[in-house]
Design an enzyme around this catalytic site. Structure first.
Site, mmCIF file in Angstrom:
data_model
loop_
_atom_site.group_PDB
_atom_site.id
_atom_site.type_symbol
_atom_site.label_atom_id
_atom_site.label_comp_id
_atom_site.label_asym_id
_atom_site.label_seq_id
_atom_site.Cartn_x
_atom_site.Cartn_y
_atom_site.Cartn_z
ATOM 1 N N ILE A 1 -144.032 53.232 -12.296
ATOM 2 C CA ILE A 1 -143.841 52.021 -12.349
ATOM 3 C C ILE A 1 -144.930 51.124 -11.574
ATOM 4 O O ILE A 1 -145.355 51.554 -10.743
ATOM 5 C CB ILE A 1 -142.509 51.569 -11.563
ATOM 6 C CG1 ILE A 1 -141.363 52.307 -12.252
ATOM 7 C CG2 ILE A 1 -142.065 49.957 -11.154
ATOM 8 C CD1 ILE A 1 -140.018 51.882 -11.242
ATOM 9 N N CYS A 2 -145.322 49.709 -12.386
ATOM 10 C CA CYS A 2 -146.579 49.326 -11.684
ATOM 11 C C CYS A 2 -145.899 47.933 -11.462
ATOM 12 O O CYS A 2 -145.511 47.111 -12.201
ATOM 13 C CB CYS A 2 -147.505 48.938 -13.170
ATOM 14 S SG CYS A 2 -148.988 48.010 -12.380
ATOM 15 N N LEU A 3 -145.730 47.863 -10.160
ATOM 16 C CA LEU A 3 -145.539 46.529 -9.288
ATOM 17 C C LEU A 3 -146.228 46.275 -8.286
ATOM 18 O O LEU A 3 -146.569 47.379 -7.440
ATOM 19 C CB LEU A 3 -144.133 46.600 -9.018
ATOM 20 C CG LEU A 3 -142.664 46.351 -10.112
ATOM 21 C CD1 LEU A 3 -141.583 46.935 -9.000
ATOM 22 C CD2 LEU A 3 -143.046 45.234 -10.436
#
Length: 174
Positions: free
Chosen positions: A115-117
C-alpha cells in the site's frame, strides 16, 4: 476488547506477588506501544465507519489485527477487502505496517498487496508521512497513489477502469 489492559494488570500482579492495581515493580515494564494501543484500539473501533470491521486473532496482541472494508459506494462497492495491520515495537516513532490481503485493482495498492500512503512512510517529501503525533485512526485516510497502471487506466478510461475493478471483485473480493 480491552482485554490486554486487564491482562497487563493481572501479569503485573503475578510477577510482583501483589494484587492487580497495587504498587508496580519497576523491573516489569509494559512497552510504550502496548500502553498506547490499549487506548488507540478503543478509539479506532469507536471511529470505524459501518463499512469497516476490525478483528483481533489474539485478543492479547493488539499490535496485530485485521481490517475488513466493504465499501457501500463507488467503484469498490460490492467487494470486501481484507487488510493486515502490524504495529511494530517502535510504534509510535515508526508507522504501522499495512498490507492488503485481497487482490485489487486500485491506484494506491499494488496487486501484491503493498500500500502506498504517504502516511505509512517514516519520511515523506511532502511532510505528510508518519509522525509520533499520529494514531491508528489516521490510517482511515486512503488518498495517495502507487499502482501507476491503475492510476493511468483510471485517467484514460473511467468506464473500462470500473469494469476491471468489478472483474477483480468478482474473482477476489467476495
Amino acid at each position: 476488547m480491552l482485554t490486554l489492559a486487564s491482562k497487563l494488570k493481572r501479569d503485573e500482579g503475578v510477577k510482583t506477588g501483589r494484587p492487580p492495581g497495587g504498587p508496580s515493580d519497576s523491573s516489569h515494564r509494559v512497552s510504550i506501544r502496548d500502553r498506547l494501543l490499549i487506548k488507540e484500539v478503543a478509539e479506532l473501533e469507536a471511529n470505524l465507519p459501518s463499512t469497516c470491521k476490525a478483528s483481533f486473532p489474539d485478543e492479547n496482541k493488539l499490535h496485530h489485527f485485521q481490517l475488513a472494508v466493504s465499501p457501500d459506494e463507488g467503484y469498490y462497492q460490492s467487494g470486501t477487502f481484507h487488510f493486515e495491520i502490524d504495529v511494530p515495537e517502535a510504534y509510535n516513532m515508526v508507522p504501522p505496517k499495512v498490507k492488503c490481503q485481497t487482490r485489487i485493482w486500485h491506484p494506491n495498492i499494488a496487486e501484491t498487496g503493498e500500500i502506498c500512503l504517504s502516511l505509512l512512510r517514516e519520511h515523506s517529501i511532502d511532510g505528510t508521512g508518519w509522525a509520533p503525533t499520529r494514531t491508528l485512526k489516521d490510517l482511515l485516510n486512503f488518498d495517495d497513489p502507487l499502482n501507476i497502471d491503475a492510476a493511468e487506466h483510471h485517467l484514460r478510461d473511467k468506464e473500462d477502469f470500473r469494469n476491471k475493478v468489478q472483474d477483480y471483485i468478482k474473482h477476489y473480493a467476495r
